[in-house]
Design a protein around this motif. Structure first.
Motif, mmCIF file in Angstrom:
data_model
loop_
_atom_site.group_PDB
_atom_site.id
_atom_site.type_symbol
_atom_site.label_atom_id
_atom_site.label_comp_id
_atom_site.label_asym_id
_atom_site.label_seq_id
_atom_site.Cartn_x
_atom_site.Cartn_y
_atom_site.Cartn_z
ATOM 1 N N VAL A 260 4.318 -18.036 -19.378
ATOM 2 C CA VAL A 260 4.273 -16.616 -19.017
ATOM 3 C C VAL A 260 3.658 -16.451 -17.623
ATOM 4 O O VAL A 260 4.182 -15.742 -16.757
ATOM 5 N N LEU A 261 2.550 -17.172 -17.388
ATOM 6 C CA LEU A 261 1.876 -17.082 -16.084
ATOM 7 C C LEU A 261 2.799 -17.562 -14.970
ATOM 8 O O LEU A 261 2.856 -16.980 -13.887
ATOM 9 N N VAL A 263 6.105 -17.593 -14.942
ATOM 10 C CA VAL A 263 7.181 -16.625 -14.719
ATOM 11 C C VAL A 263 6.661 -15.471 -13.865
ATOM 12 O O VAL A 263 7.302 -15.034 -12.904
ATOM 13 N N GLN A 264 5.451 -15.009 -14.192
ATOM 14 C CA GLN A 264 4.863 -13.902 -13.404
ATOM 15 C C GLN A 264 4.636 -14.330 -11.956
ATOM 16 O O GLN A 264 4.814 -13.548 -11.032
ATOM 17 N N ARG A 265 4.249 -15.591 -11.746
ATOM 18 C CA ARG A 265 3.991 -16.088 -10.400
ATOM 19 C C ARG A 265 5.295 -16.170 -9.600
ATOM 20 O O ARG A 265 5.360 -15.767 -8.438
ATOM 21 N N MET A 268 7.359 -12.260 -10.209
ATOM 22 C CA MET A 268 6.683 -10.962 -10.023
ATOM 23 C C MET A 268 5.621 -11.068 -8.946
ATOM 24 O O MET A 268 4.832 -10.144 -8.758
ATOM 25 N N HIS A 269 5.540 -12.259 -8.322
ATOM 26 C CA HIS A 269 4.603 -12.473 -7.210
ATOM 27 C C HIS A 269 3.165 -12.122 -7.567
ATOM 28 O O HIS A 269 2.453 -11.498 -6.821
ATOM 29 N N ARG A 270 2.813 -12.508 -8.737
ATOM 30 C CA ARG A 270 1.442 -12.295 -9.202
ATOM 31 C C ARG A 270 0.735 -13.647 -9.011
ATOM 32 O O ARG A 270 1.164 -14.648 -9.570
ATOM 33 N N ARG A 275 -6.369 -15.953 -12.029
ATOM 34 C CA ARG A 275 -6.008 -15.720 -13.436
ATOM 35 C C ARG A 275 -6.778 -16.660 -14.364
ATOM 36 O O ARG A 275 -6.346 -17.796 -14.599
#
Lengths: 325, 348
Positions: A260-261, A263-265, A268-270, A275
């Motif tokens: 999940v992390l 995919v967000q990175r 979604m550029h998170r 984290r």
């Protein structure tokens, strides 16, 4: 230790009265037992077994030994606990059937007769169960909780685990591995070896203490034996199955979180550097792998030490040509 | 767990038979009369001495009485009753330990295997194989609960053990007696007799066998066994392929977190050197966790290596190995089983 000779053939019954940390009144039990035996033509002997920390008590009994007919005394030289005391008592006894009694008024002496009858009817091992107990709410609660824990841990259904009055054929104890620290291990190990274990309802002693409170160490010790028992009964053969399942769950949860992390990175550029969840994900994954490896080490132990051991016991054999046994 | 009484061969019996058929049964009282009848119908026309060993694994449905009745009509039948339900592996081992045949055939007691296949299996062994495995090419089982798990399990086992047979789960197999009796069949490894045996260099063949739908009783397996098989296969790979170099094997596992730890260290350095302030706690934590895991796995490897060194005997993967002896003036090589430093000649 005391092999039966031609002059003294092995008696039918040996009663082992064991005295370890929580049992300290052997002479009372012995006196009542002898009164009960006196009215019966039963070929018997009595063994008083003492753990090392009851040596003082044993010393007192030794002074009376001359007056005690058909009675033998065994005292452990190092403190080894209840089960070792019982094993020592059974080892020096010679009877065909052995009945154990704790050295405090727990069951009525007539319980010996009930256990013996069950053995003579064909049981290999008899577990006592006190009927209609008159005990305090505290003991009822402790005993209820402990029995439930034992049932959950081992899958057995013995109703009164703490009852010290058990009976066995002589050969049973010799056939089961010397393992554990609690009398409870005996019926469970015996059943695992394929012996017939039955439960017998026994009369409680009329002066049985209503309230028995032990040291916290005793309760803790019993609870810890349960872990050993659960492991012995459930996972001895296949350690990788439980460890592998636990490890897979940890590994799966960690991997999912990391995914999940990630995919967000990526989409979604998170950022990842702030984290803390990433730490948790990695912790789960690495813990999972290590738990699985512990299971593998368990399997390795079994392979290296037990792979040539026989895991079955043949009870009957039909063989018309070769003769039946 | 302790040795409490092996099956032992019947001392009063005559010379060892050519063929032993070993069948573990558990709650199969309805199948037993049919099983014995079909086995004798398949074996008698071969006109060779045989024995049928049925092992009752602590049934509670009257299987033992059914065995008693069957024994009256079949003098070749030997029935063993285990003291408690000990599992299929232990029951199979009890039967194998009691067997004396030069060739041992194993099968299931639920009549899904067809005893009529036995003569073909035996003939194949005599062509010069140590193991001949049945292959239920056309299985008569439900697809989702039986065939799919079996396909997955077989693919896993084939890949992991490198034993190229299609149907590891088929209980109908024939072996050279000495080879089968020499392997350590323990735990829950009845599905892995072939890889365990082949580890010692046995020659394996496979022939198609019949498979029938279950007539009596109910199946004792389900979907959950896929996980068990995975765990067992992992163990099997360790004990058959890596037991002689455990530390190296574990180092292979440790390499993954070690490499990730290096990557994480580089990431940490990159964050630290980048202009602007950054919270490094997560990056440092990840690096430390990964290196810890690599270190722990390497230490587990050392522990495993030490455990093997301290084992009662210095186990080698090949402590039982087959060898072929060539001799001048002899047309075909002779196969021997080397076990504990002794060469045992395989008869037949």
């Amino acid at each position: 230790m005391h092999p039966a000779t031609a002059e003294t053939p092995a008696p039918t019954l040996s009663v082992v009265i064991f005295s370890s940390r929580n049992e300290a009144r052997p002479l009372e039990v012995l006196a009542e037992l002898r009164r009960w035996l006196a009215g019966r033509a039963l070929d018997h002997e009595v063994v008083l077994a003492f753990d090392a920390d009851r040596a003082g008590l044993a010393h007192g009994v030794r002074g009376n030994l001359e007056s005690l007919d058909r009675t033998r005394l065994v005292v452990l030289s190092a403190s080894q606990g209840q089960l070792a005391t019982i094993r020592a008592g059974v080892a020096v006894s010679t009877g065909r059937y052995v009945v154990t009694l704790p050295a405090f008024p727990q069951v009525d002496p007539s319980a010996v007769g009930v256990v013996l009858e069950a053995l003579e009817r064909g049981a290999d091992y008899v577990v006592g169960c006190r009927a209609a107990r008159r005990i305090s709410w505290f003991n009822r609660l402790v005993s209820g909780v402990f029995n439930a824990m034992v049932h959950a841990a081992t899958g057995t259904t013995y109703r009164d685990i703490a009852c010290g009055a058990h009976g066995m054929r002589r050969e049973v104890l010799a056939a089961i591995p010397s393992y554990g620290d609690n009398q409870l291990f005996l019926p469970i190990l015996a059943a695992r070896e394929g012996f017939t274990v039955v439960e017998a309802s026994l009369p409680e002693h009329k002066t049985a203490p209503k309230l028995r409170v032990f040291s916290p160490g005793t309760y803790l010790g019993r609870a810890l034996s349960l872990f050993t028992l659960a492991f012995l009964v459930r996972f001895t053969q296949k350690p990788l199955r439980p460890f592998g399942a636990l490890g897979a769950v940890l590994f799966g949860a960690g991997s999912l979180t990391a995914l999940v992390l990630l995919v967000q990175r990526l989409f979604m550029h998170r950022g990842l550097a702030d984290r803390p969840l990433l730490l948790l994900a990695l912790l789960l994954v690495t813990a999972g792998v290590q738990v699985i490896i512990l299971g593998l080490l368990g399997e390795l132990l079994i392979y290296l030490h037990f792979r040539d051991q026989v895991q079955y016991r043949v009870r009957d054999r039909i063989d018309i040509e070769g003769g039946m046994s | 767990m302790s040795a409490a009484g092996g099956a032992g061969a019947g001392a009063a019996r005559g010379p060892a038979p050519d063929i032993s058929v070993v069948v573990p049964v558990y709650n199969e009282s309805e199948s037993i009369p049919h099983l014995v009848a079909q086995l004798t119908a398949a074996l008698r026309p071969m006109r060779r001495p045989f024995e049928i060993i049925l092992v009752d694994d602590g049934s509670d449905d009257g299987s033992w009485d059914a065995l008693h009745r069957a024994a009256g009509a079949c003098p070749e039948l030997i029935a063993l009753r285990l003291a408690r339900n000990s599992g299929q592996t232990a029951a199979l081992r009890a039967g194998i330990d009691a067997s004396r045949g030069a060739i041992v055939v194993t099968m299931d007691g639920d009549l899904q295997n067809d005893p009529a296949d036995i003569p073909r299996l035996v003939a194949k062994v005599e062509e010069g194989y140590e193991i001949v495995s049945g292959w239920r090419r056309r299985r008569k089982d439900t697809w989702l609960s039986r065939r799919l798990p079996s396909l997955i399990a077989n693919a896993l086992i084939r890949r992991a053990t490198r034993v190229p047979i299609h149907d590891q789960g088929c209980a109908l197999k024939a072996y050279r007696g000495e080879v089968l009796r020499s392997i350590a069949l323990y735990s829950d490894f009845h599905r892995f007799v072939v890889p365990l045996t082949q580890m010692g260099g046995a020659r394996v063949a496979e022939i198609e066998t019949h498979h029938r739908a279950r007539e009596f009783g109910k199946s004792k397996y389900g979907l959950s066994r896929t996980f068990k098989v995975m765990a067992d296969v992992t163990t099997l790979v360790m004990v058959t392929r890596h037991v002689d170099r455990l530390f190296v094997w574990f180092l292979g596992f440790a390499a993954v977190p070690a490499a990730l730890g290096m990557a994480s260290a580089i990431w940490t350095a990159w964050l630290a050197l980048r202009p602007g302030t950054h919270d490094l706690l997560v990056a440092i934590g990840c690096t430390m966790l990964l290196f810890q895991a690599a270190f722990a796995i390497a230490v587990f490897g050392l522990l495993a290596e030490r455990m093997r060194q301290l084992a009662p005997r210095h186990w080698k993967a090949a402590d039982r190995v087959l060898a072929r002896v060539f001799e001048a003036g002899r047309a075909a090589p002779e196969t021997v089983l080397i076990r504990n430093g002794e060469a045992i000649r395989l008869t037949g």
